[in-house]
Enzyme design. Structure first.
Site, mmCIF file in Angstrom:
data_model
loop_
_atom_site.group_PDB
_atom_site.id
_atom_site.type_symbol
_atom_site.label_atom_id
_atom_site.label_comp_id
_atom_site.label_asym_id
_atom_site.label_seq_id
_atom_site.Cartn_x
_atom_site.Cartn_y
_atom_site.Cartn_z
ATOM 1 N N GLY A 72 98.362 58.003 59.137
ATOM 2 C CA GLY A 72 97.399 58.980 59.608
ATOM 3 C C GLY A 72 97.435 59.164 61.109
ATOM 4 N N THR A 73 97.674 58.094 61.840
ATOM 5 C CA THR A 73 97.721 58.187 63.298
ATOM 6 C C THR A 73 98.860 59.085 63.756
ATOM 7 O OG1 THR A 73 96.720 56.004 63.597
ATOM 8 C CG2 THR A 73 98.007 56.866 65.434
ATOM 9 N N CYS A 325 90.169 49.403 63.255
ATOM 10 C CA CYS A 325 90.943 49.757 64.443
ATOM 11 C C CYS A 325 90.148 49.589 65.733
ATOM 12 C CB CYS A 325 91.452 51.192 64.337
ATOM 13 S SG CYS A 325 92.527 51.456 62.912
#
Length: 402
Positions: A72-73, A325
């Site tokens: 996703g990042t 995160c």
């Protein structure tokens, strides 16, 4: 007490059917899909099938709109960096104060390079002001990036409406839908969302595989350049086994969508009711009327969330104090700060996030241990006196944030 996993917004167990679908692509169908011999044919077909499975879950118009990435990042970074490279004269970006670090840290970096970042605030329930958002839209904005659902509270944002407003102003729209995909129905072809990010390990696929949805006709500049993979939009030999696994996970997500929104939600609601009824001075954060079915974030006043998590872990329960995160910080999460949660509660927030693998009996086990954990920690708290908080406990804290 058996191990109970309630941290599914951090990552999920890989479905056994997903593993079975992946295994042949390690030892049997191992060819490079870009090759022209028979070892490549089956692999290329498997990737195409997976692309179609992702397309179906997202409700995309065409499978060519699905770009496989590593996570996703990467998808988030690709979307934002593509938008600013494609529109070099636009120097503004609109996002929210409660985005995932994948968005916020990139925006902070771009801010140092001269971009203006508009971080929209939220109210005490984590909701956005759409009138204030409308006033930010202009021909100077390169892209709007707003998460579909918040990873800590589960609050769902009106991204479909926001995309329409952005398009009316001639602005691109991206959504980080990492937490939302597979939990709530989507039909992207009926929206004006230009780009969307998802991550496989949030929906029972392996880690290291993600997707960037790119609406056909959207201006695009690749982040990774090199080979011709993904129609030249994301270079690098395809991670075939994980792509196949993600495709299977998307197929299963469609099958289990009703379960997510009925049975999983019922487990979440039962846990919430039990905790609020048994434990004083705690409350649920976020928009209780508009959130993901699997997520609850509960603030326990006058104690530390890290201490709660340690005792839960000792009791066999895995939960979290927010995004994995952002762990390691002594400060309350940026989401709690943005929502103006009182300092006496912001330090004690615990996120419980469910999946289809959880059971009601697990909920009952958690409800057995939570009251004793909270009571034991409050006995040690300097802000708790007997059966309640000390006088003016807020004044005893010295917040480091406004």
């Amino acid at each position: 007490m058996p191990d109970i996993y309630l941290d599914n917004n951090a990552t999920t167990k890989v479905d056994r059917a997903v593993v079975d679908a992946m295994l042949p692509f390690f030892t049997e169908q191992f060819g490079n899909p870009s090759s022209i011999h028979r070892f490549a044919d089956g692999v290329a077909r498997a990737i195409k099938k997976a692309r179609g499975q992702v397309q179906e879950l997202l409700g995309a118009e065409h499978d060519s709109e699905i770009i496989f990435t590593s996570c996703g990042t990467e998808s988030d970074s690709t979307a934002i960096l593509s938008a600013i490279k494609a529109q070099p004269n636009r120097k503004e970006i609109i996002t929210t104060a409660v985005e995932h670090p994948a968005i916020l840290n990139l925006c902070e970096h771009l801010e140092k390079e001269g971009y203006t970042i508009h971080r929209m605030p939220v109210d005490r329930c984590g909701r956005l002001n759409l009138e204030a958002y409308k006033n930010l839209l202009s021909d100077q904005v390169a892209i709007v990036s707003v998460m579909w659902a918040n990873n800590e509270t589960g609050t769902i944002f009106p991204v479909v409406e926001m995309a329409e407003m952005a398009h009316a102003a001639g602005v691109m729209f991206h959504t980080d839908a990492v937490q939302a995909v597979g939990k709530i129905p989507m039909m992207l072809q009926d929206t004006q969302i230009d780009m969307l990010s998802l991550s496989g390990h949030k929906l029972h696929a392996p880690k290291g595989i993600g997707v960037l949805y790119l609406r056909r006709g959207t201006r695009f500049r690749p982040l990774l350049r090199g080979g011709h993979q993904e129609r030249g939009r994301r270079a690098g030999t395809e991670n075939t086994a994980s792509i196949v696994g993600l495709g299977k996970a998307c197929e299963l997500a469609i099958e289990h969508m009703e379960f997510e929104n009925i049975q999983v939600k019922a487990m979440r609601d039962r846990l919430e009711r039990g905790i609020v009824e048994q434990i004083p001075h705690c409350f649920i954060t976020g928009d209780l009327n508009n959130r993901l079915p699997n997520t609850t974030d509960i603030a326990f006043e006058y104690i530390e969330g890290e201490a709660i998590l340690m005792l839960l872990n000792k009791a066999g329960v895995a939960a979290s104090s927010g995004s994995a995160c952002t762990s390691g910080s002594l400060e309350p999460s940026h989401v709690m700060r943005a929502m103006s949660i009182p300092y006496t509660a912001a330090h004690g927030t615990i996120r419980f996030s469910f999946s289809r693998y959880n059971t009601m009996s697990e909920v009952d086990e958690v409800l057995k241990v939570m009251p004793d954990i909270v009571a034991a920690l409050r006995k040690l708290s300097p802000y708790w006196d007997g059966n309640g908080p000390v006088a003016n406990p807020e004044e005893a804290f010295k917040p480091t944030y406004a």
